[in-house]
Write a protein that holds these residues in place. Structure first.
Motif, mmCIF file in Angstrom:
data_model
loop_
_atom_site.group_PDB
_atom_site.id
_atom_site.type_symbol
_atom_site.label_atom_id
_atom_site.label_comp_id
_atom_site.label_asym_id
_atom_site.label_seq_id
_atom_site.Cartn_x
_atom_site.Cartn_y
_atom_site.Cartn_z
ATOM 1 N N ILE A 57 11.328 -5.079 18.471
ATOM 2 C CA ILE A 57 11.702 -5.789 17.184
ATOM 3 C C ILE A 57 10.941 -4.927 15.938
ATOM 4 C CG2 ILE A 57 11.225 -7.760 15.866
ATOM 5 C CD1 ILE A 57 11.611 -9.460 18.464
ATOM 6 N N SER A 58 9.581 -4.523 16.228
ATOM 7 C CA SER A 58 9.044 -3.526 15.391
ATOM 8 C C SER A 58 9.791 -2.463 15.112
ATOM 9 C CB SER A 58 7.538 -3.579 15.843
ATOM 10 O OG SER A 58 7.101 -2.696 14.558
ATOM 11 N N ALA A 59 10.215 -1.565 16.114
ATOM 12 C CA ALA A 59 11.155 -0.417 15.957
ATOM 13 C C ALA A 59 12.212 -0.755 15.101
ATOM 14 C CB ALA A 59 11.234 0.325 17.363
ATOM 15 N N VAL A 60 12.959 -1.620 15.314
ATOM 16 C CA VAL A 60 14.392 -2.024 14.797
ATOM 17 C C VAL A 60 13.943 -2.370 13.387
ATOM 18 C CG1 VAL A 60 16.140 -3.722 14.551
ATOM 19 C CG2 VAL A 60 15.234 -2.781 16.750
ATOM 20 N N TRP A 61 12.881 -3.074 13.049
ATOM 21 C CA TRP A 61 12.630 -3.493 11.802
ATOM 22 C C TRP A 61 12.248 -2.270 11.024
ATOM 23 C CZ3 TRP A 61 13.236 -7.196 8.297
ATOM 24 C CH2 TRP A 61 12.301 -7.316 7.294
ATOM 25 N N ASN A 62 11.631 -1.325 11.317
ATOM 26 C CA ASN A 62 11.171 -0.161 10.669
ATOM 27 C C ASN A 62 12.401 0.734 10.343
ATOM 28 O OD1 ASN A 62 8.505 -0.653 10.149
ATOM 29 N ND2 ASN A 62 7.735 0.215 12.189
ATOM 30 N N ARG A 63 12.997 0.839 11.229
ATOM 31 C CA ARG A 63 14.403 1.545 11.249
ATOM 32 C C ARG A 63 15.249 0.909 10.145
ATOM 33 N NH1 ARG A 63 17.941 3.975 16.296
ATOM 34 N NH2 ARG A 63 19.370 5.290 15.243
ATOM 35 N N LEU A 64 15.327 -0.314 10.160
ATOM 36 C CA LEU A 64 15.994 -1.056 9.131
ATOM 37 C C LEU A 64 15.636 -0.693 7.692
ATOM 38 C CD1 LEU A 64 16.962 -4.410 10.574
ATOM 39 C CD2 LEU A 64 18.689 -2.396 10.354
ATOM 40 N N ARG A 65 14.500 -0.742 7.543
ATOM 41 C CA ARG A 65 13.737 -0.432 6.316
ATOM 42 C C ARG A 65 14.014 0.975 5.716
ATOM 43 N NH1 ARG A 65 7.457 -2.093 6.379
ATOM 44 N NH2 ARG A 65 7.677 -0.985 4.292
ATOM 45 N N LEU A 66 14.006 1.978 6.624
ATOM 46 C CA LEU A 66 14.013 3.365 6.395
ATOM 47 C C LEU A 66 15.496 3.624 5.909
ATOM 48 C CD1 LEU A 66 12.913 6.080 6.736
ATOM 49 C CD2 LEU A 66 13.747 6.471 9.033
ATOM 50 N N ALA A 67 16.418 2.837 6.698
ATOM 51 C CA ALA A 67 17.926 3.011 6.303
ATOM 52 C C ALA A 67 18.118 2.428 4.778
ATOM 53 C CB ALA A 67 18.774 2.253 7.314
ATOM 54 N N ARG A 68 17.413 1.512 4.511
ATOM 55 C CA ARG A 68 17.749 1.206 3.036
ATOM 56 C C ARG A 68 17.026 2.121 1.785
ATOM 57 N NH1 ARG A 68 16.240 -4.000 5.340
ATOM 58 N NH2 ARG A 68 14.144 -3.619 4.153
ATOM 59 N N ARG A 69 16.218 3.133 2.314
ATOM 60 C CA ARG A 69 15.535 3.938 1.308
ATOM 61 C C ARG A 69 16.197 5.193 1.144
ATOM 62 N NH1 ARG A 69 9.147 3.139 2.298
ATOM 63 N NH2 ARG A 69 9.186 0.679 2.339
ATOM 64 N N GLN A 70 16.512 5.651 0.027
ATOM 65 C CA GLN A 70 16.815 7.064 -0.355
ATOM 66 C C GLN A 70 15.896 8.123 -0.095
ATOM 67 O OE1 GLN A 70 20.299 7.329 -0.862
ATOM 68 N NE2 GLN A 70 20.398 5.012 -0.343
ATOM 69 N N VAL A 71 16.419 9.298 0.067
ATOM 70 C CA VAL A 71 15.517 10.438 0.407
ATOM 71 C C VAL A 71 14.492 10.557 -1.086
ATOM 72 C CG1 VAL A 71 15.235 12.996 0.186
ATOM 73 C CG2 VAL A 71 17.266 11.806 1.398
ATOM 74 N N LEU A 72 14.912 10.368 -2.415
ATOM 75 C CA LEU A 72 13.917 10.360 -3.536
ATOM 76 C C LEU A 72 12.878 9.225 -3.155
ATOM 77 C CD1 LEU A 72 16.120 11.327 -6.230
ATOM 78 C CD2 LEU A 72 14.732 12.900 -5.195
ATOM 79 N N GLN A 73 13.297 8.119 -2.789
ATOM 80 C CA GLN A 73 12.327 6.955 -2.869
ATOM 81 C C GLN A 73 11.249 7.399 -1.651
ATOM 82 O OE1 GLN A 73 15.303 3.895 -1.811
ATOM 83 N NE2 GLN A 73 14.695 2.703 -3.729
#
Length: 609
Positions: free
Chosen positions: A166-182
């Motif tokens: 669950i933690s890995a999936v959650w971090n992956r979702l957080r990463l997916a919402r961020r752009q490169v500049l962010q």
């Protein structure tokens, strides 16, 4: 390639991963130890005296699992924030988010496997220690108890495996919402200072009222009972959150306006740092304060329950032993005990009525409790009034309450009714029933004769079984053993659960502080360039972080000291050895403060010249 990058990234943040592993290993070890108690049905069935421990450790497992879930999410979020710039650079070089997600998954699996292996091994060792301690405290052989219990191992691995996924999936979702500049500029976002005004005043008033109601319910818990428990559970956390959000920024603003204090040394910079940082810390500090209260309170509650076993036994009976018609073996045991007072009475049973000799009661006046409640178990007086010349069940007669309680307590184990009559010596001898006797004894130290009390109870049970009676022995020692069985499980659960809470919550506070460390690098570099010595900057960091740790620590201890009244209606001494959990909390909290200061200085300060 991904494995090499994962290993390289983890090696670069090795100290941060070690801190994360420490909290996870402690949580896994304690969780596994709880499962060995909660899942081993054969062990529970073969040791009836600790039958209730299964429920106790089940509740502890649930609480620990709940806290661990949020701890893993938060800790992994902290590690993501530390490496988000690195991930942004990978993406600028052409790496896709899917690849970065797999990289994070590999790191999570590595951390999970390492923590599970180390935590399970440590859990087995803890189970050995706890089993040995419980066996010594209860003075029984824990048959069927296995420190290495494979169902507990499988359940622990399954549970934490799901948490890590669950933690890995959650971090992956957080990463997916961020752009490169962010990702590249995530550490350059400005902090917003807290705003004042009417909202702060309203929050302060509401917080004071809520916390006041919560504390009132805790102080008067013995009178309010269930209503007080429910109200305190809601109002105390609510008041804590409101006051932290309202008063901490106001307190820092007040300190900043004190020119005599602010113009000395680095304090102006220190409080300036805090005033910007505190807005994002208030909720975390309030959470840490509540979990400090839970952790230290769990340890204090366990110690109080352990002490309550002796108190419950002492309050049940003034005399340590009560033997009816002792046989030769029981007499041998009784003669081997040094009694401070030993009484012998004769009685007869006729049609379920117990007859006592008036002259014996007058010549051997017994001790009784001054008041018949557990709060005054140690205040004893000797009966002064004359023995009652009547029956306990005569509607026209009201016996002396002191004699009445004493004579009812002398009813044999197999006597279904507590009806008695006091007669003189001549009337007693005229009764056709068989004469019997009872021996009462009181020692200076009840616990120093536990083996002999247990043997007396065993012999008494054999007599009941030989008479084909379905009754079981009800004695002072049997009450002590039953309470001790419950208390031993509670004290171990409270101790280890408290340690786990304090460790993980101190880790979360440390992670929260270190998350913002990257933003402060340029500020400290600028101060260093204009001539501020490294020692002065290090002192400023120590002072700043001391205040951050101090606020929730003091609030948490305040909650513990007031909150122990929660047990006032079931425990005689809820504050028994309260210094022990306070000392444990102080030690753990101080260690994490020193680790946080060291890691923070390594991040923001330039190396020594």
């Amino acid at each position: 390639m991904l494995i090499q990058l994962a290993v390289s990234g983890m090696r670069s943040k090795l100290k941060d991963y070690i801190v994360l592993l420490a909290g996870l290993v402690m949580s896994i070890a304690i969780f596994y130890m709880f499962q060995t108690m909660a899942w081993n049905t054969g062990f529970i069935k073969e040791n009836a005296v600790i039958n209730s421990i299964r429920l106790v450790y089940g509740v502890g497992s649930f609480l620990l699992a709940l806290v661990t879930f949020f701890y893993i999410l938060y800790a992994n979020g902290f590690l993501l924030s530390l490496r988000q710039r690195e991930f942004g650079l990978y993406m600028m070089l052409g790496a896709r988010k899917e690849k970065i997600g797999r990289l994070m998954l590999i790191e999570t699996i590595v951390v999970g496997v390492c923590s599970l292996v180390i935590g399970t091994v440590l859990g087995v060792l803890l189970s050995v220690v706890v089993g040995h301690l419980m066996s010594n405290i209860l003075e029984i052989e824990l048959s069927g108890y296995y420190p290495l219990y494979w169902p507990a191992v499988l359940f622990t691995c399954l549970f934490f495996g799901v948490l890590f996924l669950i933690s890995a999936v959650w971090n992956r979702l957080r990463l997916a919402r961020r752009q490169v500049l962010q990702l590249l500029n995530g550490n350059m976002q400005a902090d917003r200072p807290a705003r004042g005004g009417a909202a702060r005043v309203l929050m302060t008033i509401a917080g004071c009222i809520s916390l006041g109601i919560g504390y009132f319910c805790l102080v008067f818990m013995e009178q309010l009972r269930e209503l007080g428990l429910l109200t305190a559970t809601v109002m105390t956390p609510l008041g804590t959150y409101l006051l932290f959000m309202a008063l901490l920024p106001a307190l820092l603003d007040r300190l900043k306006k004190n020119e005599k204090r602010m113009l000395r040394g680095m304090k102006s910079f220190t409080f300036g740092q805090l005033s910007f940082r505190i807005h994002g810390l208030t909720k975390m500090l309030a959470t840490v304060a509540m979990l400090i209260a839970l952790g230290a309170g769990a340890i204090a509650g366990g110690l109080a329950f352990m002490n309550n076993a002796l108190v419950a036994a002492e309050s049940s009976s003034v005399y340590d032993t009560q033997v009816h018609n002792p046989n030769q073996e029981q007499l041998r045991l009784l003669n081997s005990i040094t009694f401070t007072e030993r009484l012998e009475y004769h009685y007869k049973v006729d049609h379920e009525m117990l007859y006592f000799v008036q002259e014996e009661l007058e010549s051997q006046r017994p001790l009784i409790k001054e008041e018949y409640n557990s709060k005054s178990w140690n205040r004893l007086i000797r009966i002064q009034g004359p023995p009652p010349a009547g029956s306990s069940w005569n509607g026209d007669y009201s016996p002396d309450p002191q004699w009445n309680q004493f004579l009812l307590d002398m009813t044999p184990n197999d006597q279904p009714y507590g009806e008695y009559r006091v007669v003189n010596k001549q009337q007693f001898e005229e009764l056709a029933s068989k004469e019997q006797r009872i021996v009462l004894g009181k020692t200076a130290d009840f616990l120093s004769y536990k083996a002999k009390w247990r043997e007396l109870d065993r012999l008494e049970q054999e007599k009941l079984d030989a008479a084909q009676s379905n009754w079981t022995v009800y004695s002072k020692f049997s009450i002590y053993e039953n309470y001790l069985g419950i208390a031993s499980g509670t004290v171990f659960m409270g101790f280890f659960l408290g340690i786990a809470f304090l460790t993980m919550m101190a880790s979360c506070l440390m992670f929260k502080i270190l998350t913002g460390a990257a933003k402060d690098i340029q500020r400290y570099q600028m101060l260093r360039k204009i001539g501020v010595r490294r020692e002065r900057l290090a002192g400023s960091i120590r002072h700043e972080l001391l205040l951050v740790f101090l606020f929730p620590g003091l609030a948490g201890l305040s909650h513990v000291l007031v909150g122990m009244n929660l047990f006032s209606f079931i425990l005689v001494e809820p504050y028994y050895r309260i210094w022990v959990p306070v000392a444990i909390f102080t030690m753990i909290y101080s260690v994490y403060y020193l680790i946080t200061v060291n890691l923070y200085q390594r991040i923001v300060l330039p190396g020594k010249e």
